[in-house]
Structures are given as structure tokens and as C-alpha cells.
Design a protein around this motif. Structure first.
Motif, PDB file in Angstrom:
ATOM      1  N   ASN A   3       0.803  -1.271   0.046  1.00 60.04           N
ATOM      2  CA  ASN A   3      -0.022  -0.166  -0.087  1.00 60.04           C
ATOM      3  C   ASN A   3       0.835   1.262   0.003  1.00 60.04           C
ATOM      4  N   TYR A   4       0.376   2.238  -0.637  1.00 59.51           N
ATOM      5  CA  TYR A   4       0.933   3.670  -0.499  1.00 59.51           C
ATOM      6  C   TYR A   4       0.914   4.002   0.945  1.00 59.51           C
ATOM      7  N   PRO A   5       1.912   4.443   1.534  1.00 60.01           N
ATOM      8  CA  PRO A   5       1.965   5.060   2.887  1.00 60.01           C
ATOM      9  C   PRO A   5       0.896   6.116   3.422  1.00 60.01           C
ATOM     10  N   ALA A   8       2.344   9.585   3.603  1.00 65.05           N
ATOM     11  CA  ALA A   8       2.894  10.212   2.232  1.00 65.05           C
ATOM     12  C   ALA A   8       1.452  10.872   1.617  1.00 65.05           C
ATOM     13  N   ILE A   9       0.500  10.849   1.889  1.00 63.39           N
ATOM     14  CA  ILE A   9      -0.488  11.401   1.239  1.00 63.39           C
ATOM     15  C   ILE A   9      -0.559  12.826   1.741  1.00 63.39           C
ATOM     16  N   VAL A  10      -0.670  13.649   0.447  1.00 60.67           N
ATOM     17  CA  VAL A  10      -0.375  15.228   0.683  1.00 60.67           C
ATOM     18  C   VAL A  10      -1.635  15.652   1.009  1.00 60.67           C
ATOM     19  N   GLY A  11      -1.553  16.796   2.058  1.00 60.57           N
ATOM     20  CA  GLY A  11      -2.751  17.217   2.484  1.00 60.57           C
ATOM     21  C   GLY A  11      -4.006  16.485   3.075  1.00 60.57           C
ATOM     22  N   GLY A  35     -16.242  12.630  -2.059  1.00 61.40           N
ATOM     23  CA  GLY A  35     -15.710  13.470  -2.831  1.00 61.40           C
ATOM     24  C   GLY A  35     -15.359  13.136  -4.342  1.00 61.40           C
ATOM     25  N   GLU A  36     -14.786  14.070  -5.025  1.00 61.24           N
ATOM     26  CA  GLU A  36     -14.933  13.678  -6.348  1.00 61.24           C
ATOM     27  C   GLU A  36     -13.811  12.525  -6.727  1.00 61.24           C
ATOM     28  N   LYS A  37     -13.658  11.915  -7.977  1.00 61.52           N
ATOM     29  CA  LYS A  37     -12.565  11.099  -8.399  1.00 61.52           C
ATOM     30  C   LYS A  37     -11.168  11.351  -8.271  1.00 61.52           C
ATOM     31  N   GLY A  38     -10.542  10.545  -7.710  1.00 62.63           N
ATOM     32  CA  GLY A  38      -9.276  10.697  -7.868  1.00 62.63           C
ATOM     33  C   GLY A  38      -8.709  11.663  -6.811  1.00 62.63           C
ATOM     34  N   THR A  39      -9.234  11.951  -5.498  1.00 61.18           N
ATOM     35  CA  THR A  39      -8.689  12.537  -4.362  1.00 61.18           C
ATOM     36  C   THR A  39      -8.166  11.933  -3.542  1.00 61.18           C
ATOM     37  N   ALA A  40      -7.643  10.416  -3.677  1.00 60.92           N
ATOM     38  CA  ALA A  40      -7.129   9.923  -2.751  1.00 60.92           C
ATOM     39  C   ALA A  40      -7.933   9.202  -1.587  1.00 60.92           C
ATOM     40  N   LYS A  41      -9.312   9.414  -1.979  1.00 62.29           N
ATOM     41  CA  LYS A  41      -9.987   8.575  -1.025  1.00 62.29           C
ATOM     42  C   LYS A  41      -9.649   7.028  -0.713  1.00 62.29           C
ATOM     43  N   SER A  42      -9.808   6.294  -1.852  1.00 61.00           N
ATOM     44  CA  SER A  42      -9.438   4.840  -1.519  1.00 61.00           C
ATOM     45  C   SER A  42      -8.127   4.612  -1.169  1.00 61.00           C
ATOM     46  N   THR A  43      -7.177   5.525  -1.774  1.00 65.76           N
ATOM     47  CA  THR A  43      -5.734   5.292  -1.332  1.00 65.76           C
ATOM     48  C   THR A  43      -5.729   5.405   0.113  1.00 65.76           C
ATOM     49  N   THR A  44      -6.079   6.471   0.687  1.00 71.15           N
ATOM     50  CA  THR A  44      -5.998   6.791   2.134  1.00 71.15           C
ATOM     51  C   THR A  44      -6.692   5.639   3.004  1.00 71.15           C
ATOM     52  N   GLY A 204     -10.476  18.262  -4.518  1.00 76.41           N
ATOM     53  CA  GLY A 204      -9.250  18.245  -5.001  1.00 76.41           C
ATOM     54  C   GLY A 204      -8.432  19.377  -4.602  1.00 76.41           C
ATOM     55  N   LEU A 205      -6.842  18.982  -4.487  1.00 80.38           N
ATOM     56  CA  LEU A 205      -6.035  19.902  -3.951  1.00 80.38           C
ATOM     57  C   LEU A 205      -6.046  21.022  -5.258  1.00 80.38           C
ATOM     58  N   ASN A 206      -5.869  22.542  -4.500  1.00 82.31           N
ATOM     59  CA  ASN A 206      -5.828  23.601  -5.355  1.00 82.31           C
ATOM     60  C   ASN A 206      -4.518  24.236  -5.400  1.00 82.31           C
ATOM     61  N   GLU A 213       3.783  18.000  -5.823  1.00 81.86           N
ATOM     62  CA  GLU A 213       4.291  16.982  -4.903  1.00 81.86           C
ATOM     63  C   GLU A 213       3.399  15.505  -5.119  1.00 81.86           C
ATOM     64  N   VAL A 214       2.305  15.354  -5.204  1.00 84.67           N
ATOM     65  CA  VAL A 214       1.437  14.293  -5.524  1.00 84.67           C
ATOM     66  C   VAL A 214       2.010  13.571  -6.692  1.00 84.67           C
ATOM     67  N   ILE A 215       2.295  14.201  -7.642  1.00 83.24           N
ATOM     68  CA  ILE A 215       2.929  13.521  -9.066  1.00 83.24           C
ATOM     69  C   ILE A 215       4.084  12.968  -8.662  1.00 83.24           C
ATOM     70  N   ARG A 217       5.401  11.892  -5.792  1.00 80.72           N
ATOM     71  CA  ARG A 217       5.408  11.021  -4.990  1.00 80.72           C
ATOM     72  C   ARG A 217       4.768   9.632  -5.334  1.00 80.72           C
ATOM     73  N   VAL A 218       3.615  10.059  -6.098  1.00 81.16           N
ATOM     74  CA  VAL A 218       2.883   8.828  -6.763  1.00 81.16           C
ATOM     75  C   VAL A 218       3.870   8.105  -7.743  1.00 81.16           C
ATOM     76  N   GLU A 219       4.630   8.734  -8.598  1.00 84.50           N
ATOM     77  CA  GLU A 219       5.777   8.270  -9.684  1.00 84.50           C
ATOM     78  C   GLU A 219       6.795   7.340  -8.719  1.00 84.50           C
TER      79      GLU A 219
HETATM   80  N1  LIG Z   1      -3.321  14.136  -1.780  1.00 87.91           N
HETATM   81  C1  LIG Z   1      -2.836  12.963  -2.253  1.00 87.91           C
HETATM   82  N2  LIG Z   1      -1.563  12.497  -1.984  1.00 87.91           N
HETATM   83  C2  LIG Z   1      -0.995  11.715  -2.528  1.00 87.91           C
HETATM   84  N3  LIG Z   1      -1.676  11.023  -3.718  1.00 87.91           N
HETATM   85  C3  LIG Z   1      -2.692  11.466  -4.358  1.00 87.91           C
HETATM   86  C4  LIG Z   1      -3.327  12.402  -3.456  1.00 87.91           C
HETATM   87  N4  LIG Z   1      -4.396  12.644  -4.308  1.00 87.91           N
HETATM   88  C5  LIG Z   1      -4.373  11.896  -5.237  1.00 87.91           C
HETATM   89  N5  LIG Z   1      -3.471  10.890  -5.314  1.00 87.91           N
HETATM   90  C6  LIG Z   1      -3.073   9.778  -6.058  1.00 87.91           C
HETATM   91  O1  LIG Z   1      -4.022   9.941  -7.235  1.00 87.91           O
HETATM   92  C7  LIG Z   1      -4.450   8.414  -7.500  1.00 87.91           C
HETATM   93  C8  LIG Z   1      -5.863   8.635  -7.374  1.00 87.91           C
HETATM   94  O2  LIG Z   1      -6.115   8.283  -6.025  1.00 87.91           O
HETATM   95  P1  LIG Z   1      -7.530   7.418  -5.654  1.00 87.91           P
HETATM   96  O3  LIG Z   1      -7.706   6.312  -6.395  1.00 87.91           O
HETATM   97  O4  LIG Z   1      -7.200   7.084  -4.034  1.00 87.91           O
HETATM   98  O5  LIG Z   1      -8.607   8.264  -5.706  1.00 87.91           O
HETATM   99  P2  LIG Z   1     -10.194   8.175  -5.167  1.00 87.91           P
HETATM  100  O6  LIG Z   1     -10.485   9.516  -4.714  1.00 87.91           O
HETATM  101  O7  LIG Z   1     -10.428   6.939  -4.427  1.00 87.91           O
HETATM  102  O8  LIG Z   1     -10.927   8.301  -6.506  1.00 87.91           O
HETATM  103  P3  LIG Z   1     -11.594   7.035  -7.433  1.00 87.91           P
HETATM  104  O9  LIG Z   1     -12.762   7.075  -6.983  1.00 87.91           O
HETATM  105  O10 LIG Z   1     -11.217   7.633  -8.950  1.00 87.91           O
HETATM  106  O11 LIG Z   1     -10.620   5.840  -7.223  1.00 87.91           O
HETATM  107  C9  LIG Z   1      -3.605   7.763  -6.721  1.00 87.91           C
HETATM  108  O12 LIG Z   1      -2.542   7.124  -7.372  1.00 87.91           O
HETATM  109  C10 LIG Z   1      -3.346   8.327  -5.635  1.00 87.91           C
HETATM  110  O13 LIG Z   1      -2.127   8.070  -4.920  1.00 87.91           O
END
Ligand SMILES: Nc1ncnc2c1ncn2[C@@H]1O[C@H](COP(=O)(O)OP(=O)(O)OP(=O)(O)O)[C@@H](O)[C@H]1O
Length: 359
Positions: A3-5, A8-11, A35-44, A204-206, A213-215, A217-219
Motif C-alpha cells: 500500500n501507498y504509505p 505520504a498522502i499530501v494534505g 468527494g470527487e474522483k481521484g482525490t486519494a479517498k480509496s488510497t488513504t 481536489g487539491l488547489n 508533490e502528488v505527481i 510521490r506517486v511516480e
Molecule cells: N493528496 C494526495 N496525496 C497522494 N496521492 C494522491 C493524492 N491525491 C491523489 N493521489 C493519487 O491519485 C490517484 C487516485 O487516487 P484514489 O484512487 O485514491 O482516488 P479516489 O478518490 O479513491 O478516486 P476514485 O474513485 O477515482 O478511485 C492515486 O494514485 C493517489 O495516490
């Protein structure tokens, strides 16, 4: 896969805080993350697994029975025979996939065997695994109504009850419900909304720096997860220890009657009928105090707890997004602080009068 640590989640501090508070105190009752897509919900949420503490469970029990709490039939018999052994097990994040069938959720029962052997005839399902763990549902708003009802029943009773052809089998199922959802794909039924202890809106981060930083770290993580983890290992360890300490401290955290009155006043003035709201705010405030290393609750703890525990309990029209009346809350807090200042001034005045009298 690693898992992503978490650290290391930004903000996204509010989402992280809500999850940590639940790891410290499962009685808060979980969290809904919108929240909207891709805002790190499931990653966190997935990242939380690495920070979870160890709990005591009955050795070999498929339901993770709590040696000092509710026991399944097998553990109860063992206890009566004096054969109950306990071990420590790390809490887990158990995933409930959107397409899960009823059998997969509650388990499957061999009726003929069940008549003779009771609960031993149950092939445990997700609700068994989830007992005393985190039950995670991604896209919880898309979950089948029938599965939602099963979850609500189990959550209300703390037991998973399976009834088939007159036979009733049950096992403890007290899980921390964590759900993520994108409101663009539909709102949640109010019954399930009220079951979540806390709610957080993620945006989403503004900030350009944060996004860059997100780009990076994820890379970096994708290239070499193990190396990346090492960079955060110390921070992860620190946070884990802080959670562990807070769990200990929580038992001694006190909240004053003044602050309890403040909480109830807020709930009444916001028109929130359920007492579950007051209770959750108080529990959350105590847990925030413990996380900050204190054994007493402050006004700021209550404020933070209100922001997490009340938005989804506000009265609103059907299908309107849950939102907190921030102005109203601010006003009540200001009145409380003014009154407190007056009280302090009075006390100071009285003391000075006493001094004058003594002289
Ligand atoms: N604040 C953040 N810090 C670190 N990584 C982030 C951040 N926001 C987004 N990401 C990265 O963006 C990608 C998408 O995040 P994630 O899948 O958790 O989104 P989600 O909110 O669950 O949306 P979805 O429903 O699209 O999956 C992941 O690779 C995640 O690591």
C-alpha cells in the motif's frame, strides 16, 4: 501489493484525522468520505491498514471474538470449559466489493450440518471477517439496497444473524464502517448515512506545489514501492505509536459538564433530533483530546468534533448534499466563550473582593 504509505498522502488532513480517530476509538462508528474522483479517498483508506493497532482475539476463532466481550457459541463453550486462549492480532481493513452477494456477506450455512453442529456449519462471510475490524465499502452509494439492509441490521445489533428454515445461527459482528463515494454518482439513503459516525467532504487539491508533490510521490512509489516506503517508515512508526498511546490515554479523558451542555445546545439549535449526534460529538472530542496527548477536552476539540460528526445529521431536503450550518455553530461557540469569560471575570472579581475583605 504494497500500500501507498498513509503519511505520504499530501494534505487532505480532515480525511486523515477522521480515519485516525476511528483507529483510536472504534466506538466513534466509522466515517463516510465524500468527494470527487481521484482525490486519494480509496488510497488513504487502504493506507490506514498499516497504522492499525493490535487487538486481543480468541485464538482460532473465525469471528475474531473479543475474549472480554460478546462471544460466538464455539468460544462460549470453550470459555465454560476453561479452554479459551487469547492472542494479539493486528486490526485489518476488510473490503466489501460492490457486487458482493448476500452469501458472501453473511456466510453460507449447511442446514443439515447446522441441525447437529450449530455454528460450526457456517462458512463465514465478510461480516465474520469484519468483526472488530474496518469494513470498507468503495462507492458505498452504489451498493445494492438488500446488502445495505443486511449491513444496517448487523450494525444495529452488533451480531450477524443467519436464519434458514427455522434454524438461527449468530456471531458477533461489530465493525467500523468506512465508506467512500462520489456524490456525482448519487446520494446515500438517509438510514445508512446516519450509521456513519463521521463524515468528511474531500476536495481536489488547489495548490500547485501540493499537486506537483502528488505527481512526484506517486511516480516514485510506482517505480519502487519498497524504497518509497523506507523513506516514510519512521513517520509511519511515529504515527502508529501516537495512535497506540492515544488508545491508552482515552480511558482517562474527562469532559466537563459545561462542554456537554454546549454539545447538546448545538445539536438542539441545529435541529438534530437524534441523540446519537451528541454522543458521537462527545466521543470524538474525547478522542481528539487523547490524540493530542491530553486527558481533558477543550472547546476546540468540541469544535473539531462538531465539524466531523454533525454535517450528515443536519435536516435537509431529500437528495440535497449534507452540509453544516457553520454560521450558527460559530455563533453558539462565541456565546459560550463570552459567557465563560464573564464567569472568569466574576470569579476574579470575587477573589479580589475576598482579598479586600480579608485585609
Ligand atoms: N493528496 C494526495 N496525496 C497522494 N496521492 C494522491 C493524492 N491525491 C491523489 N493521489 C493519487 O491519485 C490517484 C487516485 O487516487 P484514489 O484512487 O485514491 O482516488 P479516489 O478518490 O479513491 O478516486 P476514485 O474513485 O477515482 O478511485 C492515486 O494514485 C493517489 O495516490
Amino acid at each position: 501489493m504494497m500500500n501507498y504509505p498513509f503519511t505520504a498522502i499530501v494534505g487532505q488532513e480532515k480525511m486523515k484525522k477522521a480515519l485516525i480517530l476511528n483507529a483510536i476509538n472504534p466506538k466513534i462508528g466509522g466515517v463516510l468520505i465524500r468527494g470527487e474522483k481521484g482525490t486519494a479517498k480509496s488510497t488513504t483508506v487502504r493506507a490506514l491498514a498499516d497504522l492499525l493497532p493490535e487487538i486481543e482475539v480468541v485464538e482460532g476463532c473465525p469471528f475474531n471474538c473479543d475474549p472480554n466481550g460478546d462471544l460466538c457459541d464455539i468460544c462460549r463453550e470453550k470459555k465454560e470449559r476453561g479452554e479459551l486462549k487469547t492472542i494479539k492480532k493486528k486490526m485489518k481493513v476488510i473490503n466489501l466489493p460492490i457486487g458482493a452477494t448476500e452469501d458472501r456477506v453473511i456466510g453460507t450455512l449447511d442446514i443439515e450440518k447446522a441441525i447437529k453442529e450449530g455454528i460450526k456449519a457456517l462458512d463465514p462471510g465478510i461480516l465474520a471477517e469484519a468483526n472488530r475490524n474496518i469494513l470498507y465499502i468503495d462507492e458505498v452509494n452504489l451498493l445494492d439496497d438488500h446488502i445495505v439492509d443486511i449491513l444496517l441490521d448487523a450494525a444495529a445489533m452488533g451480531w450477524n444473524i443467519i436464519e434458514r428454515e427455522g434454524i438461527k445461527i449468530k456471531h458477533p459482528s461489530r465493525f467500523i464502517l468506512v465508506g467512500t463515494m462520489n456524490p456525482e454518482e448519487g446520494e446515500l439513503r438517509p438510514q445508512i448515512l446516519d450509521r456513519f459516525g463521521l463524515m468528511v467532504d474531500v476536495e481536489g487539491l488547489n495548490d500547485i506545489k501540493q499537486r506537483v508533490e502528488v505527481i512526484k510521490r506517486v511516480e516514485e512509489f510506482n517505480e519502487n514501492p519498497e524504497e518509497f516506503y523506507k523513506k516514510y517508515e519512521e513517520e509511519q512508526l511515529k504515527l502508529r505509536e501516537k495512535i497506540e498511546k492515544a488508545r491508552e490515554l482515552l480511558k482517562n479523558v474527562k469532559i466537563s459538564d459545561d462542554l456537554l451542555e454546549l454539545i447538546s445546545k448545538i445539536c438542539i439549535e441545529l435541529g438534530i433530533p437524534t441523540n446519537r449526534a451528541d454522543i458521537t460529538v462527545a466521543r470524538t472530542a474525547k478522542t481528539i483530546a487523547a490524540f493530542n496527548g491530553r486527558d481533558y477536552v477543550t472547546v476546540d476539540d468540541v469544535k473539531e468534533a462538531c465539524e466531523l460528526a454533525l454535517p450528515h445529521r443536519m435536516r435537509r431536503k431529500p437528495f440535497e448534499p449534507p452540509q453544516l450550518n457553520k454560521e450558527k455553530i460559530e455563533q453558539i461557540f462565541n456565546e459560550f466563550e463570552e459567557k465563560n469569560n464573564e464567569k472568569n471575570e466574576d470569579e476574579k472579581g470575587n477573589k479580589e473582593n475576598d482579598k479586600v475583605k480579608k485585609n
